[in-house]
Motif scaffolding. Sequence first.
Motif, PDB file in Angstrom:
ATOM      1  N   ARG A  35      38.971   3.086  30.391  1.00  0.00           N
ATOM      2  CA  ARG A  35      37.519   2.762  30.781  1.00  0.00           C
ATOM      3  C   ARG A  35      36.749   3.458  30.005  1.00  0.00           C
ATOM      4  NH1 ARG A  35      35.465   0.003  34.572  1.00  0.00           N
ATOM      5  NH2 ARG A  35      37.531  -0.332  35.634  1.00  0.00           N
ATOM      6  N   TRP A  36      35.597   2.737  29.740  1.00  0.00           N
ATOM      7  CA  TRP A  36      34.501   3.486  28.546  1.00  0.00           C
ATOM      8  C   TRP A  36      33.231   3.345  29.907  1.00  0.00           C
ATOM      9  CZ3 TRP A  36      30.074   0.594  27.597  1.00  0.00           C
ATOM     10  CH2 TRP A  36      30.366  -0.675  27.639  1.00  0.00           C
ATOM     11  N   GLN A  37      32.209   4.357  29.416  1.00  0.00           N
ATOM     12  CA  GLN A  37      30.595   4.426  30.114  1.00  0.00           C
ATOM     13  C   GLN A  37      29.819   4.760  29.128  1.00  0.00           C
ATOM     14  OE1 GLN A  37      30.717   6.314  33.652  1.00  0.00           O
ATOM     15  NE2 GLN A  37      28.816   5.645  34.590  1.00  0.00           N
ATOM     16  N   TRP A  38      28.720   4.191  28.977  1.00  0.00           N
ATOM     17  CA  TRP A  38      27.537   4.448  28.180  1.00  0.00           C
ATOM     18  C   TRP A  38      26.928   5.516  29.167  1.00  0.00           C
ATOM     19  CZ3 TRP A  38      22.403   4.119  28.236  1.00  0.00           C
ATOM     20  CH2 TRP A  38      21.773   4.287  27.248  1.00  0.00           C
ATOM     21  N   LEU A  39      26.646   6.517  28.923  1.00  0.00           N
ATOM     22  CA  LEU A  39      25.708   7.572  29.718  1.00  0.00           C
ATOM     23  C   LEU A  39      24.361   7.678  29.320  1.00  0.00           C
ATOM     24  CD1 LEU A  39      28.529  10.130  30.599  1.00  0.00           C
ATOM     25  CD2 LEU A  39      27.698   8.069  32.003  1.00  0.00           C
ATOM     26  N   ASP A  40      24.134   7.889  28.007  1.00  0.00           N
ATOM     27  CA  ASP A  40      22.911   8.038  27.228  1.00  0.00           C
ATOM     28  C   ASP A  40      22.956   7.833  25.820  1.00  0.00           C
ATOM     29  OD1 ASP A  40      20.396   9.067  26.552  1.00  0.00           O
ATOM     30  OD2 ASP A  40      20.186  10.265  28.250  1.00  0.00           O
ATOM     31  N   HIS A  41      21.627   7.532  24.984  1.00  0.00           N
ATOM     32  CA  HIS A  41      21.788   7.450  23.597  1.00  0.00           C
ATOM     33  C   HIS A  41      22.865   8.384  23.089  1.00  0.00           C
ATOM     34  CE1 HIS A  41      18.836   4.590  24.008  1.00  0.00           C
ATOM     35  NE2 HIS A  41      17.926   5.221  24.386  1.00  0.00           N
ATOM     36  N   GLY A  42      23.788   8.080  22.473  1.00  0.00           N
ATOM     37  CA  GLY A  42      24.836   8.918  21.749  1.00  0.00           C
ATOM     38  C   GLY A  42      25.563   9.754  22.570  1.00  0.00           C
ATOM     39  N   VAL A  43      25.928   9.099  23.868  1.00  0.00           N
ATOM     40  CA  VAL A  43      26.653   9.896  24.692  1.00  0.00           C
ATOM     41  C   VAL A  43      27.762   8.763  25.352  1.00  0.00           C
ATOM     42  CG1 VAL A  43      26.828  11.479  26.752  1.00  0.00           C
ATOM     43  CG2 VAL A  43      25.070  11.585  25.176  1.00  0.00           C
ATOM     44  N   MET A  44      28.962   8.911  25.305  1.00  0.00           N
ATOM     45  CA  MET A  44      29.880   8.081  25.911  1.00  0.00           C
ATOM     46  C   MET A  44      31.193   8.670  26.554  1.00  0.00           C
ATOM     47  SD  MET A  44      30.641   4.427  25.699  1.00  0.00           S
ATOM     48  CE  MET A  44      29.962   3.845  23.804  1.00  0.00           C
ATOM     49  N   GLN A  45      31.769   8.291  27.504  1.00  0.00           N
ATOM     50  CA  GLN A  45      32.739   8.824  28.096  1.00  0.00           C
ATOM     51  C   GLN A  45      33.914   7.546  28.074  1.00  0.00           C
ATOM     52  OE1 GLN A  45      32.094  10.914  31.823  1.00  0.00           O
ATOM     53  NE2 GLN A  45      34.232  10.673  32.614  1.00  0.00           N
ATOM     54  N   PHE A  46      35.012   8.220  28.076  1.00  0.00           N
ATOM     55  CA  PHE A  46      36.351   7.606  28.041  1.00  0.00           C
ATOM     56  C   PHE A  46      37.295   8.056  28.858  1.00  0.00           C
ATOM     57  CE2 PHE A  46      34.537   7.030  23.826  1.00  0.00           C
ATOM     58  CZ  PHE A  46      34.569   5.510  23.670  1.00  0.00           C
ATOM     59  N   GLU A  47      38.276   7.255  29.635  1.00  0.00           N
ATOM     60  CA  GLU A  47      39.227   7.724  30.489  1.00  0.00           C
ATOM     61  C   GLU A  47      40.195   6.681  30.718  1.00  0.00           C
ATOM     62  OE1 GLU A  47      39.418   9.960  34.783  1.00  0.00           O
ATOM     63  OE2 GLU A  47      37.517   9.176  34.087  1.00  0.00           O
ATOM     64  N   PRO A  48      41.790   7.306  30.518  1.00  0.00           N
ATOM     65  CA  PRO A  48      42.696   6.369  30.693  1.00  0.00           C
ATOM     66  C   PRO A  48      42.572   5.882  32.179  1.00  0.00           C
ATOM     67  CG  PRO A  48      43.436   8.541  29.770  1.00  0.00           C
ATOM     68  CD  PRO A  48      41.831   8.728  30.216  1.00  0.00           C
ATOM     69  N   CYS A  49      42.882   4.580  32.184  1.00  0.00           N
ATOM     70  CA  CYS A  49      43.088   4.092  33.598  1.00  0.00           C
ATOM     71  C   CYS A  49      43.987   4.282  34.511  1.00  0.00           C
ATOM     72  CB  CYS A  49      42.877   2.402  33.324  1.00  0.00           C
ATOM     73  SG  CYS A  49      41.255   1.657  32.591  1.00  0.00           S
ATOM     74  N   ALA A  50      45.346   4.591  33.901  1.00  0.00           N
ATOM     75  CA  ALA A  50      46.289   4.814  34.552  1.00  0.00           C
ATOM     76  C   ALA A  50      47.356   5.752  33.984  1.00  0.00           C
ATOM     77  CB  ALA A  50      47.049   3.585  35.098  1.00  0.00           C
ATOM     78  N   SER A  51      48.412   6.421  34.491  1.00  0.00           N
ATOM     79  CA  SER A  51      49.171   7.171  34.100  1.00  0.00           C
ATOM     80  C   SER A  51      50.296   6.564  33.433  1.00  0.00           C
ATOM     81  CB  SER A  51      49.731   8.116  35.201  1.00  0.00           C
ATOM     82  OG  SER A  51      48.762   8.969  35.758  1.00  0.00           O
ATOM     83  N   HIS A  52      50.559   7.007  32.187  1.00  0.00           N
ATOM     84  CA  HIS A  52      51.789   6.246  31.599  1.00  0.00           C
ATOM     85  C   HIS A  52      52.293   7.688  30.746  1.00  0.00           C
ATOM     86  CE1 HIS A  52      49.512   6.027  28.047  1.00  0.00           C
ATOM     87  NE2 HIS A  52      48.622   5.563  28.528  1.00  0.00           N
ATOM     88  N   ASP A  53      53.212   7.498  29.976  1.00  0.00           N
ATOM     89  CA  ASP A  53      53.960   8.430  29.128  1.00  0.00           C
ATOM     90  C   ASP A  53      52.917   9.102  28.103  1.00  0.00           C
ATOM     91  OD1 ASP A  53      56.294   8.063  30.416  1.00  0.00           O
ATOM     92  OD2 ASP A  53      57.264   6.981  28.818  1.00  0.00           O
ATOM     93  N   GLY A  54      52.741  10.293  28.223  1.00  0.00           N
ATOM     94  CA  GLY A  54      52.154  10.938  27.274  1.00  0.00           C
ATOM     95  C   GLY A  54      50.565  11.113  27.890  1.00  0.00           C
ATOM     96  N   VAL A  55      50.245  10.648  28.841  1.00  0.00           N
ATOM     97  CA  VAL A  55      49.104  10.597  29.215  1.00  0.00           C
ATOM     98  C   VAL A  55      48.729  11.942  30.285  1.00  0.00           C
ATOM     99  CG1 VAL A  55      47.300   9.557  30.962  1.00  0.00           C
ATOM    100  CG2 VAL A  55      48.353   8.319  29.523  1.00  0.00           C
ATOM    101  N   ASP A  56      47.445  12.729  30.022  1.00  0.00           N
ATOM    102  CA  ASP A  56      47.419  14.057  30.799  1.00  0.00           C
ATOM    103  C   ASP A  56      45.987  13.757  31.285  1.00  0.00           C
ATOM    104  OD1 ASP A  56      47.051  16.471  31.984  1.00  0.00           O
ATOM    105  OD2 ASP A  56      47.008  17.413  30.214  1.00  0.00           O
ATOM    106  N   ARG A  57      45.923  13.245  32.558  1.00  0.00           N
ATOM    107  CA  ARG A  57      44.488  12.954  33.038  1.00  0.00           C
ATOM    108  C   ARG A  57      43.737  14.146  33.514  1.00  0.00           C
ATOM    109  NH1 ARG A  57      44.161   8.031  36.813  1.00  0.00           N
ATOM    110  NH2 ARG A  57      42.036   8.057  36.099  1.00  0.00           N
TER     111      ARG A  57
END
Length: 349
Positions: A35-57
């Motif tokens: 999941r991505w979200q634009w927060l301001d000019h030049g500022v973006m957040q990314f986050e895995p949607c769900a746990s899977h192998d190798g993901v450390d939320r």
Amino acid sequence: MTMPAMLDDFLAFSLAGSRPSADAASGLCANGAVRWQWLDHGVMQFEPCASHDGVDRQSSVLASAGIHGDETAPIELLSFVARDIANSTLPLACRLFVVLGNLDAMRAGRRYLDDDLNRLFSGRHLQLPQSHEAPRAATLERLAGQFFAAAPAGGARWHIDMHTAIRASMFEQFALLPHTGAPLSREMFEWLRDARIAAVLLHTTKASTFSHYSAETCGALACTLELGKVRPFGKNDLARFAGADEALRALIGRRPEHGATRGGELPRVFTVIDQITKQSDAFELLLAADVANFTPFPKDTLLARDGDYRYTVRHDEERIVFPNPTVKPGLRAGLLVVETTGETHAALS
């Protein structure tokens, strides 16, 4: 799934000053895995949607570049990271916050417009309310603070702030660690080794840099990377920055084997013991204009003068970093450091 233009070329989208509509400011990418979200000019957040192998939320990483607008290579690298996450080339295994800093200075091809953005954090922007850079410092402080405030308790927190230097250096790629009073982290030094960083500079006083803000206020393992020389957009040999690029991608992709297989010596360490401050416009820095960062000088060498002020080397050897006689009066015109490699490595926690 069609990739939004802002993800395909986050740098171009940001430089254009584009702002997405409310219903187009967030979504899914990486085939629905992020999941991505634009927060301001030049500022973006990314986050895995769900746990899977190798993901450390639990882990949260802030990656920033362009706090100085003319330091273009890391800006380009960070835009490619955003693109590769979006198209699944780079699997994401943590919360990630991406910042392209001083966009107006980038457009002008300048380090900054009024004031050095990297001297305006930890609330110092409040002292310069008329500065063009002050609102941007306030915005980045607020958004970074929100990102880390929402981080899961106990999860790792990192901030990698990527720069390039104005001048050549005896260590082409080096790092600066902010001073918070906390013990130094072996994990950070091992990451810097993996990034092929040759030297680390330890601050001994508080500062108003972005990495100091994230370390002291947000509890992040933070560093400022100096990755080479300032060049215009499109004129960088990005292969020279492969070490830092690979290490950053390993950090956000949580690939521990990256560090385990590289090995090698930890970076050399230098500790700040003083600074040269420009007192007035009569200031003279008694060095060649092209002197490299970390150039050593023997005891009793006169390095600067300004009216009655003199700076003379007091230790058997001191090295100068960031010599810059063109700063405004009252600001730092150079740092003096001494080597402390052995004792620092021995004390790492």
